[in-house]
Design a protein around this motif. Structure first.
Motif, short mmCIF file in Angstrom:
data_model
loop_
_atom_site.label_atom_id
_atom_site.label_comp_id
_atom_site.label_asym_id
_atom_site.label_seq_id
_atom_site.Cartn_x
_atom_site.Cartn_y
_atom_site.Cartn_z
N SER A 47 -6.62 11.60 -17.79
CA SER A 47 -8.08 11.44 -17.80
C SER A 47 -8.63 11.33 -16.39
CB SER A 47 -8.45 10.19 -18.60
OG SER A 47 -8.17 9.02 -17.83
N PRO A 48 -9.94 11.48 -16.23
CA PRO A 48 -10.56 11.34 -14.91
C PRO A 48 -10.47 9.91 -14.36
CG PRO A 48 -12.24 11.62 -16.61
CD PRO A 48 -10.92 11.90 -17.25
N THR A 49 -10.20 8.97 -15.23
CA THR A 49 -10.11 7.58 -14.77
C THR A 49 -8.70 7.20 -14.33
OG1 THR A 49 -9.74 6.79 -17.03
CG2 THR A 49 -12.02 6.84 -16.22
N THR A 50 -7.71 8.04 -14.65
CA THR A 50 -6.32 7.71 -14.31
C THR A 50 -5.64 8.72 -13.40
OG1 THR A 50 -5.55 8.77 -16.36
CG2 THR A 50 -5.97 6.39 -16.43
N PHE A 82 -17.71 13.22 -7.16
CA PHE A 82 -17.50 12.94 -8.59
C PHE A 82 -16.78 11.60 -8.78
CE2 PHE A 82 -14.44 13.40 -12.19
CZ PHE A 82 -15.35 13.28 -13.23
N PHE A 83 -15.73 11.38 -8.02
CA PHE A 83 -14.98 10.14 -8.17
C PHE A 83 -15.74 8.94 -7.61
CE2 PHE A 83 -11.46 13.25 -8.59
CZ PHE A 83 -11.00 12.84 -9.85
N ASP A 84 -16.57 9.18 -6.62
CA ASP A 84 -17.46 8.10 -6.14
C ASP A 84 -18.41 7.67 -7.26
OD1 ASP A 84 -16.47 7.78 -3.60
OD2 ASP A 84 -17.91 9.14 -2.64
N GLU A 89 -19.96 3.71 -11.48
CA GLU A 89 -20.18 3.35 -12.89
C GLU A 89 -19.07 2.44 -13.42
OE1 GLU A 89 -22.69 3.88 -14.71
OE2 GLU A 89 -23.85 5.34 -13.55
N ASP A 90 -18.18 1.97 -12.53
CA ASP A 90 -17.09 1.05 -12.89
C ASP A 90 -16.06 1.66 -13.83
OD1 ASP A 90 -18.01 -1.09 -11.33
OD2 ASP A 90 -19.37 -1.77 -12.92
N TYR A 91 -15.91 2.99 -13.78
CA TYR A 91 -14.86 3.63 -14.55
C TYR A 91 -13.54 3.65 -13.77
CZ TYR A 91 -18.44 5.37 -17.76
OH TYR A 91 -19.46 5.45 -18.68
N ARG A 92 -13.65 3.58 -12.45
CA ARG A 92 -12.47 3.57 -11.58
C ARG A 92 -12.65 2.51 -10.50
NH1 ARG A 92 -8.89 8.37 -11.24
NH2 ARG A 92 -8.11 7.23 -9.44
N LYS A 93 -11.51 2.11 -9.91
CA LYS A 93 -11.56 1.17 -8.79
C LYS A 93 -11.32 1.86 -7.45
CE LYS A 93 -12.17 -2.48 -11.33
NZ LYS A 93 -13.48 -3.18 -11.32
N ASP A 94 -10.79 3.08 -7.50
CA ASP A 94 -10.47 3.77 -6.26
C ASP A 94 -10.86 5.24 -6.37
OD1 ASP A 94 -8.54 4.41 -8.16
OD2 ASP A 94 -7.07 4.93 -6.62
N PRO A 96 -9.36 8.87 -5.65
CA PRO A 96 -8.09 9.55 -5.36
C PRO A 96 -8.20 10.65 -4.30
CG PRO A 96 -8.96 10.31 -7.45
CD PRO A 96 -9.84 9.18 -7.01
N THR A 97 -9.41 10.95 -3.86
CA THR A 97 -9.57 11.99 -2.83
C THR A 97 -9.66 11.39 -1.42
OG1 THR A 97 -12.00 12.00 -2.91
CG2 THR A 97 -10.84 13.41 -4.49
N ASP A 98 -9.62 10.05 -1.32
CA ASP A 98 -9.84 9.42 -0.01
C ASP A 98 -8.80 9.84 1.03
OD1 ASP A 98 -12.13 8.11 -0.67
OD2 ASP A 98 -11.17 6.20 -1.13
N LEU A 99 -7.58 10.11 0.59
CA LEU A 99 -6.51 10.45 1.53
C LEU A 99 -6.41 11.95 1.79
CD1 LEU A 99 -3.69 8.01 0.32
CD2 LEU A 99 -5.34 7.71 2.19
N LEU A 100 -7.27 12.73 1.12
CA LEU A 100 -7.24 14.18 1.34
C LEU A 100 -7.79 14.52 2.72
CD1 LEU A 100 -8.47 15.66 -2.06
CD2 LEU A 100 -6.13 15.51 -1.20
N GLU A 101 -7.13 15.42 3.39
CA GLU A 101 -7.59 15.86 4.71
C GLU A 101 -8.45 17.11 4.54
OE1 GLU A 101 -5.77 17.22 9.05
OE2 GLU A 101 -4.53 16.15 7.60
N THR A 102 -9.69 17.01 4.93
CA THR A 102 -10.61 18.15 4.81
C THR A 102 -10.29 19.20 5.87
OG1 THR A 102 -12.34 16.68 4.00
CG2 THR A 102 -13.02 18.86 4.75
N PRO A 103 -10.15 20.47 5.48
CA PRO A 103 -9.86 21.52 6.48
C PRO A 103 -10.93 21.57 7.55
CG PRO A 103 -9.67 22.36 4.24
CD PRO A 103 -10.28 21.01 4.13
N LYS A 104 -10.50 21.83 8.77
CA LYS A 104 -11.46 21.94 9.87
C LYS A 104 -12.13 23.31 9.80
CE LYS A 104 -9.10 18.79 13.02
NZ LYS A 104 -8.46 18.62 14.36
N ILE A 105 -13.43 23.31 9.87
CA ILE A 105 -14.17 24.58 9.82
C ILE A 105 -15.15 24.62 10.98
CG2 ILE A 105 -13.98 24.93 7.33
CD1 ILE A 105 -16.67 23.62 6.98
N GLY A 106 -15.33 25.81 11.51
CA GLY A 106 -16.29 25.98 12.58
C GLY A 106 -17.70 25.99 12.02
#
Length: 300
Positions: A47-50, A82-84, A89-94, A96-106
């Motif tokens: 699920s989106p919460t897990t 979306f996860f924010d 809405e208190d469906y999640r506590k964290d 899961p995208t926080d540790l994702l590294e966004t590609p560098k773009i010009g």
């Protein structure tokens, strides 16, 4: 909570709470749907919460093989939003995208057209055809007012304040702004309304829309793209252009002419001035002329 319900609730949040346009909401939905499709292919029932960061990293790794860095960055941004929302809405506590590294773009500079190229495109319009007057009025309005294509197709007759020299425009986030309109553009719109539009019976709920097709309905974004593309081909303008190119060209010419950056920001309806600042970087020769003219040591 399953994905279908989560996406539906998120759409309502984007539309009602954040006031985003239909297109923006659909773009956010599309990003999440890509993730859901990936999970379905893996037959992973979660699920989106897990869902955790490892699965999302695996998803990003897969799409990285098919998409450029800019598209990857947009999807990551969409998922993070979306996860924010789920945290909000208190469906999640964290998130899961926080540790994702966004590609560098010009920073991508928008394409622009010269005065001559725009004149050539407008000259290619067949004014002997009823739609010719309409198309000229549309393109002149986009260019001379710096409008987005969505703003011109939704422009209403009741929002034309020609005596004051302004039009009222509904922009992103359902925010209204007043935009100055040149007398020549006013003339093109009035000619269209007086001699072409008055022979068209508007469809229900379209009575106040300025620009209509032959069936009395407002034009689609795709139609205006096709109109401009065909005219550019006819005028032998080989640049890859869209209606947004006219908006870019308008902003660039204002700044080259010495317009204040804040004023251009208000006219374009940019929420952040950093979006407007991109136009300052378009013409390096113009920047050099500014330095040569105003440099404190120019007289030495």
């Amino acid at each position: 909570m399953n994905w279908k319900n989560a996406i539906k609730d998120y759409q309502l949040y984007l539309k009602i709470e954040r006031g985003l346009s239909k297109n923006s909401v659909e773009n956010y939905e599309r990003d999440i749907t890509k993730l859901v499709s990936f999970l379905n292919e893996k037959e992973t029932h979660i699920s989106p919460t897990t869902i955790d960061s490892h699965l999302i990293q695996e998803f990003i790794y897969q799409i990285a093989k098919k998409l450029n860095p800019r598209s990857q960055a947009r999807i990551i941004s969409g998922l993070r939003s979306f996860f924010d929302y789920l945290i909000f809405e208190d469906y999640r506590k964290d998130n899961p995208t926080d540790l994702l590294e966004t590609p560098k773009i010009g920073r991508k500079l928008p394409d622009t057209l010269s005065h001559e190229e725009i004149d050539e495109i407008l000259s290619a319009i067949d004014l002997s055809h009823p739609q010719g007057e309409r198309n000229r009025a549309i393109l002149e309005t986009i260019y001379s007012c710096g409008l987005r294509v969505s703003e011109v197709i939704n422009l209403q007759i009741s929002d034309l304040f020609f005596e004051e020299g302004f039009i009222k425009v509904l922009g992103k986030g359902n925010k209204f702004r007043f935009v100055p309109i040149h007398q020549s553009t006013q003339k093109y719109i009035l000619n269209y309304i007086s001699y072409i539009r008055n022979h068209i019976t508007p469809s229900k709920n379209e009575e106040d829309i300025v620009f209509l097709n032959r069936r009395g309905k407002r034009l689609s974004r795709q139609m205006i793209f096709m109109i401009l593309k065909e005219l550019a081909l006819k005028a032998n303008v080989e640049k890859k252009i869209s209606p947004h190119t006219l908006r870019h060209s308008f902003a660039t010419e204002l700044l080259k002419g010495g317009a204040d950056l804040r004023a251009v920001q208000q006219i374009l309806g940019h929420e952040s001035i950093t979006t407007t600042e991109i136009y300052v970087h378009l013409d390096k020769s113009y920047l050099a002329d500014v330095v040569n003219k105003y440099h404190p040591r120019k007289s030495n």
